[in-house]
Scaffold this motif. Structure first.
Motif, PDB file in Angstrom:
ATOM      1  N   SER A1131       1.343  -1.282  -0.114  1.00  0.00           N
ATOM      2  CA  SER A1131      -0.169  -0.223   0.047  1.00  0.00           C
ATOM      3  C   SER A1131       0.448   1.137   0.075  1.00  0.00           C
ATOM      4  CB  SER A1131      -0.923   0.203   1.565  1.00  0.00           C
ATOM      5  OG  SER A1131      -1.847  -1.201   1.229  1.00  0.00           O
ATOM      6  N   ASP A1132       2.034   1.071  -0.574  1.00  0.00           N
ATOM      7  CA  ASP A1132       3.178   2.369  -0.730  1.00  0.00           C
ATOM      8  C   ASP A1132       2.918   3.145  -2.199  1.00  0.00           C
ATOM      9  OD1 ASP A1132       5.032   3.783  -0.245  1.00  0.00           O
ATOM     10  OD2 ASP A1132       6.537   2.468  -0.442  1.00  0.00           O
ATOM     11  N   VAL A1133       1.597   3.726  -2.367  1.00  0.00           N
ATOM     12  CA  VAL A1133       1.801   4.103  -3.580  1.00  0.00           C
ATOM     13  C   VAL A1133       1.026   5.804  -3.261  1.00  0.00           C
ATOM     14  CG1 VAL A1133       0.032   1.883  -3.848  1.00  0.00           C
ATOM     15  CG2 VAL A1133      -1.258   3.862  -2.995  1.00  0.00           C
ATOM     16  N   LYS A1134       1.274   6.476  -2.096  1.00  0.00           N
ATOM     17  CA  LYS A1134       1.396   7.856  -2.487  1.00  0.00           C
ATOM     18  C   LYS A1134       1.537   8.693  -3.409  1.00  0.00           C
ATOM     19  CE  LYS A1134       4.838   8.918   0.589  1.00  0.00           C
ATOM     20  NZ  LYS A1134       5.247   7.141   0.670  1.00  0.00           N
ATOM     21  N   ASP A1135       2.939   8.176  -4.008  1.00  0.00           N
ATOM     22  CA  ASP A1135       3.881   9.119  -5.331  1.00  0.00           C
ATOM     23  C   ASP A1135       2.987   8.349  -6.320  1.00  0.00           C
ATOM     24  OD1 ASP A1135       4.831  10.281  -3.315  1.00  0.00           O
ATOM     25  OD2 ASP A1135       6.379   9.081  -3.282  1.00  0.00           O
ATOM     26  N   THR A1146      -1.810   7.646 -10.112  1.00  0.00           N
ATOM     27  CA  THR A1146      -1.924   7.480  -9.221  1.00  0.00           C
ATOM     28  C   THR A1146      -2.888   6.295  -8.775  1.00  0.00           C
ATOM     29  OG1 THR A1146      -3.652   8.999  -9.326  1.00  0.00           O
ATOM     30  CG2 THR A1146      -2.281   9.863  -9.257  1.00  0.00           C
ATOM     31  N   VAL A1147      -3.057   5.696  -7.443  1.00  0.00           N
ATOM     32  CA  VAL A1147      -3.675   4.831  -6.932  1.00  0.00           C
ATOM     33  C   VAL A1147      -4.848   4.860  -6.553  1.00  0.00           C
ATOM     34  CG1 VAL A1147      -3.086   2.757  -6.569  1.00  0.00           C
ATOM     35  CG2 VAL A1147      -2.139   3.002  -7.918  1.00  0.00           C
ATOM     36  N   ASN A1148      -6.231   3.772  -6.491  1.00  0.00           N
ATOM     37  CA  ASN A1148      -7.277   3.709  -5.510  1.00  0.00           C
ATOM     38  C   ASN A1148      -7.244   2.477  -5.289  1.00  0.00           C
ATOM     39  OD1 ASN A1148      -9.672   4.090  -3.500  1.00  0.00           O
ATOM     40  ND2 ASN A1148     -10.483   5.734  -4.591  1.00  0.00           N
ATOM     41  N   LEU A1149      -6.805   2.227  -3.669  1.00  0.00           N
ATOM     42  CA  LEU A1149      -6.719   0.688  -3.546  1.00  0.00           C
ATOM     43  C   LEU A1149      -8.184   0.365  -3.458  1.00  0.00           C
ATOM     44  CD1 LEU A1149      -3.075   0.354  -1.601  1.00  0.00           C
ATOM     45  CD2 LEU A1149      -4.071  -0.745  -4.214  1.00  0.00           C
ATOM     46  N   ARG A1150      -8.912   0.958  -2.140  1.00  0.00           N
ATOM     47  CA  ARG A1150     -10.151   0.950  -1.987  1.00  0.00           C
ATOM     48  C   ARG A1150     -10.651   0.998  -3.390  1.00  0.00           C
ATOM     49  NH1 ARG A1150     -15.158   3.796  -1.338  1.00  0.00           N
ATOM     50  NH2 ARG A1150     -13.868   5.274  -2.141  1.00  0.00           N
ATOM     51  N   LYS A1151     -10.919   0.877  -4.830  1.00  0.00           N
ATOM     52  CA  LYS A1151     -11.736   0.987  -5.293  1.00  0.00           C
ATOM     53  C   LYS A1151     -11.112  -0.281  -6.095  1.00  0.00           C
ATOM     54  CE  LYS A1151     -14.211   5.484  -5.696  1.00  0.00           C
ATOM     55  NZ  LYS A1151     -14.961   6.324  -6.403  1.00  0.00           N
ATOM     56  N   MET A1152     -10.030  -0.427  -6.687  1.00  0.00           N
ATOM     57  CA  MET A1152      -8.826  -1.048  -6.959  1.00  0.00           C
ATOM     58  C   MET A1152      -9.253   0.472  -8.579  1.00  0.00           C
ATOM     59  SD  MET A1152      -7.939  -3.562  -5.227  1.00  0.00           S
ATOM     60  CE  MET A1152      -7.236  -4.808  -6.401  1.00  0.00           C
ATOM     61  N   GLU A1153      -8.332   1.173  -8.286  1.00  0.00           N
ATOM     62  CA  GLU A1153      -8.391   1.698  -9.606  1.00  0.00           C
ATOM     63  C   GLU A1153      -7.144   2.047 -10.271  1.00  0.00           C
ATOM     64  OE1 GLU A1153     -13.369   2.379 -10.746  1.00  0.00           O
ATOM     65  OE2 GLU A1153     -12.020   4.170  -9.938  1.00  0.00           O
ATOM     66  N   ALA A1154      -7.132   2.695 -11.134  1.00  0.00           N
ATOM     67  CA  ALA A1154      -5.559   3.562 -11.147  1.00  0.00           C
ATOM     68  C   ALA A1154      -6.570   4.483 -12.524  1.00  0.00           C
ATOM     69  CB  ALA A1154      -4.430   2.470 -11.816  1.00  0.00           C
ATOM     70  N   LYS A1155      -5.625   6.171 -12.066  1.00  0.00           N
ATOM     71  CA  LYS A1155      -5.683   6.842 -12.962  1.00  0.00           C
ATOM     72  C   LYS A1155      -4.584   6.934 -13.669  1.00  0.00           C
ATOM     73  CE  LYS A1155      -8.180  11.176 -12.891  1.00  0.00           C
ATOM     74  NZ  LYS A1155      -9.264  12.432 -12.970  1.00  0.00           N
ATOM     75  N   ALA A1156      -4.333   7.549 -14.646  1.00  0.00           N
ATOM     76  CA  ALA A1156      -3.109   8.076 -15.530  1.00  0.00           C
ATOM     77  C   ALA A1156      -3.492   9.680 -15.469  1.00  0.00           C
ATOM     78  CB  ALA A1156      -3.332   7.866 -17.047  1.00  0.00           C
ATOM     79  N   CYS A1157      -1.584  10.038 -14.512  1.00  0.00           N
ATOM     80  CA  CYS A1157      -1.210  11.025 -14.708  1.00  0.00           C
ATOM     81  C   CYS A1157      -1.564  12.231 -16.227  1.00  0.00           C
ATOM     82  CB  CYS A1157      -0.072  11.433 -14.351  1.00  0.00           C
ATOM     83  SG  CYS A1157      -0.283  10.824 -12.364  1.00  0.00           S
ATOM     84  N   HIS A1158      -1.740  11.784 -17.112  1.00  0.00           N
ATOM     85  CA  HIS A1158      -1.181  12.374 -18.094  1.00  0.00           C
ATOM     86  C   HIS A1158      -2.529  12.341 -18.899  1.00  0.00           C
ATOM     87  CE1 HIS A1158       0.423  14.000 -21.973  1.00  0.00           C
ATOM     88  NE2 HIS A1158       0.080  13.259 -22.130  1.00  0.00           N
TER      89      HIS A1158
END
Length: 1369
Positions: A1131-1135, A1146-1158
């Motif tokens: 759960s080391d995903v703050k960066d 960026t990561v949302n582990l609760r929703k098990m989703e990732a969002k592209a920064c660009h």
């Protein structure tokens, strides 16, 4: 002029030629002036001379000193004559025109009147009577005396009381004024006018009289003013009609020279000729034609007599003469000093002298050349300084003195900003020479001078500015340049007197200084004083007021041994390399691509044996055939070998690699040759450092007949095999797929699917950087909505609204319409049956069983206009229905048969019309879903034309690098690979010690100061400063042995670059000595390496236990690199995280989703927990250890569902209703074990895993899912090829009712199975095991046809796995 010897003189200012003519005419007429034949010319500034031919004429005019000359229309001219050319000292009394005589008897007054006026008064009774009347009124009589030109007025006696004398005289004067105003006299001297008056005697009357003088051709007109003016006007008009004019090109200077000859000639011989100069360079002659021609001839003859002399000069000198007025000065001077006048003119840069005399011309030229000059003084090699300003001031003072009264000299400063400034002096020679001497004196004083001053050491030359600062000398104009070659010295350059003065001062200063050599020893001492510790030197300098100079006789530190990387060549494959490989899947032929290398198949070493080779030859021409023949020579290649052929300019590639393939007939040989050939291609690219390669999917054509999936599997496996061991020289692989090939869509989907699933290998490392294609989804913003162009199947869409294209009659023919209605259900089909739909209208139904909110049914009637109308109406109805999204197919582009370009234009224009200006509130996404590649490309091209001005075409999931350097190139950011390979235990570290450089070094300084004490104190301070910054650290040998080869290389590199020293005298420890920062870096390096090893070990262990996956841009699950895997698990995903393609999320582990920064794209994450002996496939859902079997219904919109469906629909016309994934850990574990067994046994052929089909019944389905396919049930559907489990290559075979037995509701079942075919042989009905291959090994499977198998039979239960279950109808 010699005949005119009797002269008189008078003074006048600025008389014009016309006024001089009137004066000369007056003195020629004896009756008017008493004179006679004469000449008049100017002899001084304001003095004029009249020369008479006869002495008595001179005497007569002098009798009346003052003469008044009346000029018609102008003021009277008053002339006072004198005998000598000397200005009179005082003004003489002027005799009055009225003479008074008094006698005892009577009083009278004498009035002087013109001779002709007196005659007129006496001869004409009317005039005489009027005069009597005037005088009688004042009690007077008069007497006319014509000979003496007098009118004598006598006062009547006895009238003193009435008219006192003074009053009477005033009355006489008044009568006299009346007389003058009433009567005028005109003297006509022009012969032609006199002749006119004589010929027209009728012009005379009682009020006017004309008198003629025969000798002088003079006509005198006397009478009343009005009458005389009338006659003169008549005369002038009559004469003008008879006159001509001629322009003669004569300059002003030329005319001035000949004027004294020409004008007397004209007056004497051509009295009617008028001469004017109306513009420069032209003399105008006007008069009777005969006189004009005669005057012109005389004028030009005189001009020809003018002599010229041209003096070449300088333009600056000419400018001076013109602007200063000195040309006129020279002309006046020459007129007074020379016998013949000389005129001067400028002609460009030359001076032109004109004269009538050769002698005068030569004298004038000599005078000009002697008296004026131009001098230019070059000031090269002089120092440009404030002294130059002083020079200008001195020159200006001298010039002002010289130019008092008149301009005699002028200066000009040239090229002041260059190395050779100049002073130009122009003017009179005497003044120029005076100024020249001033400039030369300046030049001598400020001439560049050079001197040298030796220095005792070269360091003093290199840092002389520091020494000079100690001296505290003022800034001067001397340039100081220190040098060490050929010996240490300083060069002084500047004005002579400043150079010599500075040299003496510096010599004295240097001799007064105290110096001492200071030497500091130790590791890193030189970089210490050369780096950040230069501040230490500065502090010592400031504290002790000294200069510290580095001595260069101690060489700067360089390693005596070139350190090589610690890893040996044998360990090269395990080295750390970033994979900067980009894979492109493009639509088009091979010859249309751009790459260093093209790859093409051939049979029997014949370039044109395949369509690809023929296409290359057509584009490249005969040169490619020649290159091919040259490379081939007499050799015949074996299957799997590669022929390297030089490319051509027309192809745009450097090389063409032709793979020798095995012809169809033996599938094993064909696939083996293709594997070997592709492997050799990538090997050659690596060996020859080619950067890019383009190749097709080789095999599915008619020549080789390798099934599409098998051909794609071979290609993608070879690519991944190459990438796993490459050094990264190849950066681009381009896979070309023809758009109109029968299996183009299947080929594209399989290539992209295979590569997407393999972007991360089993160790958690990224294999390649990016995967892009020409068929990536396109998103275009259009008036607030998103328009998507999607390559795919509309039956897989999950939008709010779905558009179905139908003719409202045929619902059974296989196609999209049948699939949609089958899923929707019979109730929806019943609503369509018999529906009456108007042209261009939409028929809307509920979705039934289809996963949407509504279905819009349309018929395009194969009419572009109707299709456009329907597209617009679809937008309108979607907005009215409050639908957020709608999916539209390519209406009439499939079974309708319309040109895809026409369909694209109609649909896109209809959508545009429906969207633009509509301000849509609900509809936000329109997806145009296109099943065929050629249709997708047509829509893509048309969209650029229609929306290109205001829309940007972009892929939905951009693979955007975040910028790092990879493998020596600029590449994308990704987690660096780090293999934690420890050194061999038996490694002899002594070999490393001997390669370490000798880092013991010295730093020597020359310390210079004012006193010996200051210098000694500074030296001690330097020694102490170095010691304060040093440290040591001890490492145990076990710590060193734990380093990887890369880390050891870094250690040796830092020891070298940080100038450290390693003491290895003890057998079990290393002591690192040097500067604190360097020692600390080495400590951090070893400590970080130890921590990294622990972390890498933890990451590797965790990667085998837990696998985190991210859903890729094509809907295919991909593993994340092992370091990212570790971060997600902890759960080391703050960066954020960076995936295998370098995209940051960026990561949302609760929703098990990732969002592209660009891009802002959102995708899914999942976590798989592996067993100790089995890792879950990444496309599975997670399973707990207690779950041995899960059956997962696939989402129809998922790529997984669409891929399975597409393969199924390639040969089956029925509609799939459901696809389920079978997740049986026990069966899959056995299957994977068997796969490894076959891969180890079969070498290059490997396990030969294939995706095959097996139809089943509802009763058998559950058993197969739980316990796998059972060969013991062989024979239920015949055993033509042996007693094993049968699998079909094509789904259509397994879809037959006898294999996929229909259930009561008509649905059928079919398994999609993974089958390990390995080596195969032809099957026979009695076989219970495969035949022997190479004793003792047997074949792994059997087939129905060795050339083109359609059926595979396996005899090992673990050799197949039921991957998916398809329910269809």
């Amino acid at each position: 002029m010699e005949n005119y010897q009797h002269a008189v003189f008078f003074e006048a200012k600025s008389l014009s030629d016309e006024e001089l003519g009137q004066i000369q005419l007056y003195f020629k007429i004896r009756r008017r002036s008493g004179g006679g034949d004469c000449e008049i010319y100017k002899v001084g500034n304001n003095t004029y001379k009249i020369s008479f031919m006869q002495k008595n004429a001179q005497e007569r005019v002098l009798e009346r000193k003052d003469h008044v000359i009346k000029v018609e229309g102008q003021e009277d001219i008053h002339v006072s004559l004198r005998h000598e050319n000397v200005a009179e000292s005082s003004e003489q009394p002027t005799a009055s025109a009225n003479q008074k005589f008094a006698s005892a008897k009577r009083v009278e007054k004498v009035l002087k009147l013109d001779h002709y006026l007196l005659r007129f008064l006496s001869e004409f009774k009317k005039a005489y009577s009027e005069l009597e009347k005037h005088f009688s009124t004042i009690s007077s009589t008069f007497k006319i005396n014509i000979d003496s030109e007098e009118l004598v007025v006598v006062k009547d006696p006895g009238t003193e009381a009435i008219f006192p004398l003074k009053k009477w005289e005033c009355a006489v004067d008044e009568v006299f004024e009346i007389l003058k105003s009433r009567y005028i006299i005109h003297f006509e001297v022009e012969s032609d006018k006199s002749a006119i008056l004589e010929e027209n005697s009728f012009l005379q009357s009682d009020n006017l009289k004309i008198y003629f003088e025969k000798l002088t051709c003079l006509a005198v007109v006397v009478g009343e003013r009005k009458e005389v003016e009338k006659i003169l006007k008549f005369l002038s008009g009559l004469q003008d009609k008879q006159q001509v004019q001629q322009e003669c090109c004569v300059s002003e200077k030329q005319y001035d020279l000949i004027k004294e000859q020409f004008e007397p000639y004209v007056k004497a011989n051509l009295p009617a000729l008028k001469i004017t100069q109306e513009r420069a360079g032209v003399v105008l002659l006007k008069g009777p034609e005969k006189e004009v021609h005669a005057g012109e001839e005389e004028l030009l003859k005189l001009v020809l007599g003018i002599k010229e002399k041209r003096i070449p000069s300088h333009r600056a000198l000419m400018t001076f003469l013109e602007s200063s007025g000195n040309i006129q000065h020279f002309q006046n001077r020459f007129q007074q000093s020379l016998r013949s006048p000389v005129m001067l003119e400028t002609s460009g840069s030359d001076l032109l002298l004109l004269s009538l005399s050769d002698g005068a011309l030569e004298e004038a030229a000599a005078a000009v050349q002697r008296d004026v000059c131009l001098e230019t003084v070059h000031l090269e090699n002089t120092q440009k300084s404030s002294a130059f300003t002083k020079l200008k001031e001195d020159l200006n003072e001298a010039i002002n003195q010289a130019n008092r009264g008149s301009v005699k000299v002028e200066p000009k400063y040239q090229d002041e900003s260059t190395t050779d400034p100049k002073v130009q002096l122009v003017g009179y020679t005497t003044e120029v020479n005076k100024l020249k001497n001033i400039v030369l004196e300046y030049k001598r004083n400020h001439q560049n001078h050079h001197a040298s001053l030796p220095l005792p050491r070269p360091e003093m030359a290199e840092h002389f500015s520091d020494i000079l600062a100690m001296a505290g000398m003022k800034k001067s104009n001397v340039e100081i340049k220190p040098t060490c070659s050929p010996y240490p010295c300083i060069h002084l350059t500047g004005p002579r007197f400043e150079v010599e003065s500075l040299k003496d001062s510096l010599k004295s200063f240097l001799q007064s200084l105290a110096t001492k050599r200071c030497e500091v020893k130790g590791p890193g001492v030189q970089p210490f004083f050369q780096g950040e510790s230069t501040r230490t030197l500065q502090l010592v300098k400031n504290s002790y007021m000294v200069v510290i100079l580095p001595i260069e006789d101690v060489p700067k530190y360089t390693s005596s041994t070139s350190l090589q990387p610690f890893a040996s060549a044998s360990s090269q494959d395990s080295m750390d390399f970033d994979k900067d490989l980009n894979i492109k899947v493009v639509v088009g032929s091979l010859e249309q691509q751009q790459a260093d290398v093209f790859v093409a198949p051939m049979i029997q070493t014949n370039m044109t044996s395949t369509l690809i080779g023929s296409s290359l030859l057509n584009k490249a021409g005969q040169q490619l055939q020649n290159n091919f023949n040259s490379a081939k020579g007499n050799h015949t290649l074996k299957p799997g070998e590669v022929l390297e052929v030089d490319g051509t300019q027309a192809l745009g590639c450097s090389k063409v690699f032709f793979i020798e393939c095995a012809p169809k007939g033996n599938k094993h040989k064909s696939e083996k040759a293709l594997r070997s050939g592709l492997g050799r291609v990538f090997e050659l690219c690596e060996q020859n450092s080619w950067g890019s390669v383009a190749l097709p999917v080789i095999g599915p054509g008619i020549v080789l007949s390798i099934p599409v999936k098998d051909a794609v599997n071979i290609l993608t496996q070879e690519i991944c095999e190459y990438v796993s061991v490459s050094t990264g020289l190849l950066h681009t692989i381009c896979i070309a797929i023809m758009a109109n090939y029968a299996h183009s869509e299947e080929m594209f989907q399989t290539v992209c699917g295979n590569l997407s699933a393999k972007m991360v290998d089993n160790t958690g490392e990224a294999l390649f950087h990016s995967l892009t294609s020409d068929l990536d989804e396109i998103i275009m913003p259009v008036d607030g909505i998103e328009l998507h162009l999607v390559f795919g199947d509309i039956t897989n869409e999950t939008t709010d609204a779905i558009v179905n294209t139908t003719d409202f009659k045929d619902f059974q023919t296989a196609g999209v319409c049948k699939d949609i209605l089958t899923k929707a259900g019979p109730q929806i089909q019943a609503q369509l049956t018999g529906a009456q739909v108007a042209r261009g209208q939409i028929f809307t139904t509920p979705p039934g069983g289809f996963p949407c909110k509504t279905i819009m049914h349309v018929c395009g009637l194969r009419d572009p206009g109707v299709i456009k109308t329907l597209a617009k109406e679809i937008v309108v109805q979607s907005e009215h229905g409050c639908y957020w999204s709608v999916a539209i197919p390519a209406i009439c582009a499939g079974q309708g048969g319309l040109d895809p370009n026409v369909v694209a234009k109609s649909i896109l224009e209809g959508v545009k019309d429906g969207v633009q200006g509509a301000n849509l509130q609900h509809l936000k996404r329109i997806r145009i879903v296109l099943l065929k590649i050629n249709v997708f490309l047509a829509f893509k091209a048309t969209a650029k034309q229609i929306f290109g001005g205001n829309a940007q075409l972009t892929a939905p999931a951009p693979l955007v690098p975040t910028s790092v350097i990879t493998r020596g190139r600029s590449g994308s950011t990704r987690s660096s690979r780090s293999h934690s390979l420890t050194l061999p235990v038996a490694l002899d570290l002594s070999s490393l010690v001997t390669s370490l450089p000798d880092t013991e070094s010295r730093a020597a300084f020359l310390v210079i100061g004012h006193t010996n004490n200051e210098v000694s104190d500074a030296c001690r301070e330097l020694q102490q400063a170095y010691k304060d910054q040093c440290s040591t650290h001890t490492f145990f040998l076990d710590e060193i042995r734990c380093l990887t080869p890369d880390e050891m290389d870094q250690l040796l590199s830092k020891v070298n670059s940080l100038h450290l020293q390693i003491d290895t005298s003890s057998s079990d420890i290393w002591v690192v000595k040097g500067l604190k920062d360097g020692v600390n870096e080495v400590v951090r390096l070893i400590q970080d390496a130890l921590r990294r090893q622990v972390r890498d070990k933890d990451q590797s262990i965790l990667f085998n236990q837990v696998t985190w996956c991210i859903l890729g841009s094509r809907g295919i699950w991909q593993k994340v690199p092992k370091d990212v895997n570790y971060k997600l698990e902890k759960s080391d995903v703050k960066d954020g995280i960076v995936d295998a393609q370098g995209v940051k999320w960026t990561v949302n582990l609760r929703k098990m989703e990732a969002k592209a920064c660009h891009s802002g794209e959102v995708t899914a994450l999942k976590r798989l927990e592996n067993l100790s002996d089995f890792s879950l496939p990444i496309y599975w859902d997670n399973m707990s250890q207690g779950d041995s079997l899960q059956v997962i219904d696939l989402d129809p919109s998922s790529t997984e569902y669409q891929t399975v469906k597409a393969d199924f629909k390639n040969t089956v016309t029925k509609t799939e209703l459901k696809i389920q994934r079978i997740q049986n850990m026990d069966l899959r574990r056995l299957y994977e074990g068997r796969k490894i067994e076959l891969e180890n046994k079969n070498g290059s052929v490997g396990a030969a895993e294939k995706i095959l089909y097996h139809g089943t019944s509802e009763e058998s389905c559950s058993s197969i899912m739980k316990s796998n396919f059972n060969r013991n049930f062989a024979g239920q559907n015949a055993t033509n090829y042996g007693h094993g489990t049968y699998f079909a290559v094509n789904a259509s075979y397994s879809a037959q009712n006898k294999y996929a037995v229909p259930a009561a509701d008509g649905t059928q079942l079919m398994f999609v199975a993974r089958v390990l075919t390995g080596y195969y042989a032809l099957g026979q009905a009695d076989m219970r095991t495969p035949p022997v291959h190479v004793a003792p090994d047997r074949y792994d499977s059997v087939v129905d046809n060795m050339q083109n198998p359609s059926m595979f039979v396996v005899f090992h239960d673990c050799q197949a796995y039921p991957d998916y279950l398809i329910t269809f109808k």
